[in-house]
Write a protein that holds these residues in place. Structure first.
Motif, short mmCIF file in Angstrom:
data_model
loop_
_atom_site.label_atom_id
_atom_site.label_comp_id
_atom_site.label_asym_id
_atom_site.label_seq_id
_atom_site.Cartn_x
_atom_site.Cartn_y
_atom_site.Cartn_z
N VAL A 123 0.83 -1.20 0.00
CA VAL A 123 0.00 0.00 0.00
C VAL A 123 0.87 1.26 0.00
O VAL A 123 0.56 2.23 -0.67
CB VAL A 123 -0.96 0.00 1.21
N MET A 124 1.99 1.21 0.74
CA MET A 124 2.88 2.37 0.82
C MET A 124 3.37 2.81 -0.56
O MET A 124 3.69 3.97 -0.78
CB MET A 124 4.09 2.04 1.68
N MET A 173 -0.08 10.98 -3.02
CA MET A 173 -1.07 12.04 -3.25
C MET A 173 -1.57 12.60 -1.91
O MET A 173 -1.60 13.82 -1.70
CB MET A 173 -2.23 11.44 -4.04
N ALA A 174 -1.95 11.69 -1.02
CA ALA A 174 -2.48 12.13 0.28
C ALA A 174 -1.44 12.94 1.03
O ALA A 174 -1.74 13.98 1.63
CB ALA A 174 -2.91 10.91 1.10
N LYS A 175 -0.18 12.46 0.97
CA LYS A 175 0.89 13.18 1.69
C LYS A 175 1.10 14.54 1.04
O LYS A 175 1.30 15.54 1.73
CB LYS A 175 2.17 12.37 1.64
N GLY A 223 -0.95 17.32 2.04
CA GLY A 223 -0.67 17.87 3.36
C GLY A 223 -1.51 17.27 4.46
O GLY A 223 -1.65 17.85 5.53
N ILE A 224 -2.10 16.11 4.21
CA ILE A 224 -2.84 15.44 5.28
C ILE A 224 -1.85 14.97 6.33
O ILE A 224 -0.74 14.54 6.00
CB ILE A 224 -3.62 14.24 4.70
N SER A 225 -2.24 15.05 7.61
CA SER A 225 -1.30 14.73 8.67
C SER A 225 -0.91 13.25 8.62
O SER A 225 -1.69 12.40 8.16
CB SER A 225 -1.91 15.03 10.03
N GLY A 226 0.29 12.95 9.09
CA GLY A 226 0.83 11.60 9.03
C GLY A 226 -0.10 10.58 9.67
O GLY A 226 -0.29 9.48 9.16
N LYS A 227 -0.73 11.00 10.77
CA LYS A 227 -1.59 10.08 11.51
C LYS A 227 -2.83 9.71 10.68
O LYS A 227 -3.23 8.56 10.60
CB LYS A 227 -2.01 10.74 12.81
N THR A 228 -3.42 10.72 10.06
CA THR A 228 -4.62 10.46 9.26
C THR A 228 -4.28 9.57 8.07
O THR A 228 -5.04 8.67 7.73
CB THR A 228 -5.21 11.79 8.75
N VAL A 229 -3.13 9.85 7.44
CA VAL A 229 -2.72 9.01 6.31
C VAL A 229 -2.57 7.57 6.78
O VAL A 229 -3.06 6.63 6.14
CB VAL A 229 -1.40 9.52 5.70
N ILE A 282 -3.62 4.16 4.78
CA ILE A 282 -2.77 2.97 4.71
C ILE A 282 -3.43 1.79 5.40
O ILE A 282 -3.68 0.74 4.80
CB ILE A 282 -1.38 3.24 5.34
N LEU A 283 -3.75 1.94 6.70
CA LEU A 283 -4.23 0.79 7.45
C LEU A 283 -5.54 0.25 6.89
O LEU A 283 -5.73 -0.96 6.80
CB LEU A 283 -4.40 1.15 8.93
#
Lengths: 303, 305
Positions: B197-198, B205-207, B210-216, B221-222
């Protein structure tokens, strides 16, 4: 700039610059090279060869048979005569473990062969035929898969009695499922590729396309699945014998040996440890080799 | 969605029927009648066969068996005279289910974070060590782990009790012994699907958005990486149930697995049949649930069938 400066003669050592230095390799050569460079897989392979040789030749040269009792020498400690000592009946533990290796490897071998033949054919036909045939065949597989193999094996052993034969039969019923699924998937995706189309257009028969083009290309996956099937079968046999519903003494399977020594575990723990070590080492070696093959035989991997 | 669920349930019911058919046929094919050893002949034998319904043709016996099954009646035990199989199962299933649930939670709580940690590990050396540890985890048979833990922590060090399931402490050793294999498998599965998935574009795109690492991590991912793990839960329940047979024997837990081995050794056919069908039914239901959860999470799966 003069013509002289633009064109000059090659020096002697420059003549071979355009030559590609990498030796051309066939797929198998490259796979073998990759496998050799994988230390864990190589160690696993060597251990397996040693185990197979010991299982075949060990009992032939051993001075004792697996059920030879010596009541004067019960529960003896390891010595020059009895390398791993003797059990509660005075039987040599080392020799019994060698015989156990024969049973374990036999069970593993049969499972591998059944897996290979039935699984490949079943999956190959389902994947190649596609459509309704595929649907029905895969539903059958789903049904067999969702019933745990332990249940079949237990039922078969109740029917035919506990023996190596019924364990092998029980394992054979369900061990080909994974293989059938993998081969079907592989064949389905290979079927869409141009070379299959080319073979079809050239008028090759279905059988030829299936065997020569599809199965040969799926060979890597097939070999890996077979290698990983063997430890599962060995585990199943040991597990059943350990429960006391599989092979029983005086016959010596590793599970039986561990089960036999269990009652004395507080006094002579080593008697249980030897057969358990044998099981672990064998399964470990097979898994390492399987992983190594998986990496080596994957053509999409960069070499 | 409704169509998908309907199809899955139909397949589940068909599977269960096939299982009942197989077990029934096999018990009929087994040599000897269950009443033979009772030293009865003539009229008495005929009377007893009539009582157990063994005088009717096989097809009719099967129909009766199926009809009783629908009422939750699995017959009477041949060896424990007068006890219903259903009663034996309902008496012995709770320890198995309790231990199974504890192990199930343990597997998810340990296996998933371990897999994520492994996928996020930067150095290849550490990854190699992790991989070896996991291969070890799937290579050591559960009865060997159980036995080693029993000797080491139960008998030698006396840290944990080893008989039965009376206190929370009793669960520690059997749950670890039973869970080692599924923990390794779940960690491996999580690691590979996490890495897969990574690599996807939508993560970049999500990163980039500027979406926060936790939300991504959680939403992108999860959610995707957990699909194979959810699918694995069905087989995992099967593994825990069949594994309970040996674990319960070693730790003397009065569960269904121990009863199953006893029934096999006693040639108590109806009981073996009953437990087989019971275990099979639970596994089929769990597979069904795992598939449905997957279909809810991932709309692509709904359309594939």
């Amino acid at each position: 700039m003069t013509e002289e400066a633009l064109f000059r003669k090659l020096e002697a050592e420059e003549k071979n610059d355009e030559f590609i230095a990498v030796e051309s390799q066939t797929f198998l050569q490259a796979a073998w090279k990759n496998f050799k460079s994988n230390k864990r897989a190589l160690v696993g392979g060597i251990v397996l060869i040693v185990i197979v040789l010991l299982a075949i030749f060990g009992p032939m040269v051993a001075p004792y048979s697996y059920d030879e009792q010596n009541m004067a020498l019960r529960n003896a400690s390891p010595s020059a005569d009895h390398w791993f000592g003797t059990d509660k009946m005075g039987r040599d533990i080392f020799v019994r473990i060698l015989y156990g290796a024969r049973i374990s490897l036999l069970v593993g071998l049969v499972a591998a062969v059944v897996n290979l033949i039935i699984g490949t054919l079943y999956g190959g036909i389902a994947g190649y035929a596609g459509g309704k045939v595929d649907m029905v065949m895969m539903r059958i597989v789903d049904i067999i898969y969702s019933i745990p193999s332990m249940l079949y094996i237990v039922l078969i052993m109740l029917m035919f009695g506990a023996s190596v034969g019924s364990i092998v039969l029980g394992i054979s019923i369900s061990c080909w499922i994974d293989m059938a699924r993998i081969v079907r998937q592989e064949v389905k995706s290979l079927k869409e590729q141009e070379f299959t189309m080319a073979a079809f257009v050239l008028g090759a028969s279905s059988k030829r396309i299936l065997v020569k083009h599809l199965l040969l290309n799926a060979m890597g996956q097939i070999i890996v699945t077979v290698t990983l099937m063997v430890p599962q079968a060995i585990f199943t046999e040991a597990w059943l014998s350990f429960l006391g519903v599989g092979i029983s003494a005086p016959q010596a399977s590793w599970g039986t040996l561990a089960q036999d020594a269990r009652s004395l575990i507080q006094v002579y723990p080593m008697q249980t440890v030897y057969p358990m070590l044998a099981i672990c080492i064998t399964i470990f070696a097979f898994n390492f080799v399987g992983e190594g093959l998986e990496k080596a035989l994957d053509p999409k991997r960069k070499r | 969605m409704v169509k998908y669920i309907g199809k899955r349930i139909a397949i589940g019911i068909l599977t269960l029927f096939v299982l009942v058919l197989i077990t029934f046929t096999m018990t009929k094919l087994m040599p000897g009648s269950p009443l033979q050893s009772k030293n009865v002949t003539g009229d008495v034998l005929a009377k007893m066969e009539e009582k157990y319904g063994l005088d009717k043709p096989v097809a009719e016996q099967f129909l009766i068996y199926c009809k009783n099954l629908l009422h939750g009646d699995l017959g009477t035990s041949y060896k424990k005279v007068g006890t219903d199989v259903t009663e034996i199962i309902s008496n012995t299933m709770w320890p198995t289910i309790r231990l199974g649930l504890v192990t199930f939670v343990l597997v998810l709580v340990v296996g998933i974070p371990a897999g994520v940690a492994m996928a996020r590990a930067k150095s290849n050396k550490i990854k190699g060590v992790w991989l070896s540890a996991l291969t070890l985890g799937v290579s050591v048979p559960n009865f060997i782990v159980a036995l080693l833990l029993l000797i080491l922590f139960g008998v030698q060090l006396k840290l944990f009790p080893i008989l039965g399931l009376d206190t929370p402490m009793h669960y520690v050793l059997p749950a670890i012994a039973q869970g080692l294999y599924p923990i390794s498998a779940v960690a491996r599965l999580t690691q590979s699907s996490y890495e897969e998935v990574m690599r996807q574009d939508y993560i970049t795109m999500a990163k980039a958005k500027g979406i926060s690492g936790k939300t991504v991590l959680v939403r992108h991912i999860l959610k995707n990486a957990m699909l194979p793990v959810i699918t694995y839960m069905g087989p995992m329940v099967a593994f825990l149930l069949t594994g309970s047979v040996v674990i319960e024997n070693l730790y003397t837990i009065p569960g269904i697995g121990k009863e199953f081995v006893n029934a096999i050794s006693n040639h108590d056919y109806t009981l073996v049949m009953g437990i087989t069908i019971f275990i099979g039914a639970i596994i089929i239901i769990c597979n069904l649930l795992a598939d449905l959860i997957c279909a809810i999470v991932d709309p692509r799966i709904r359309k594939s069938l």
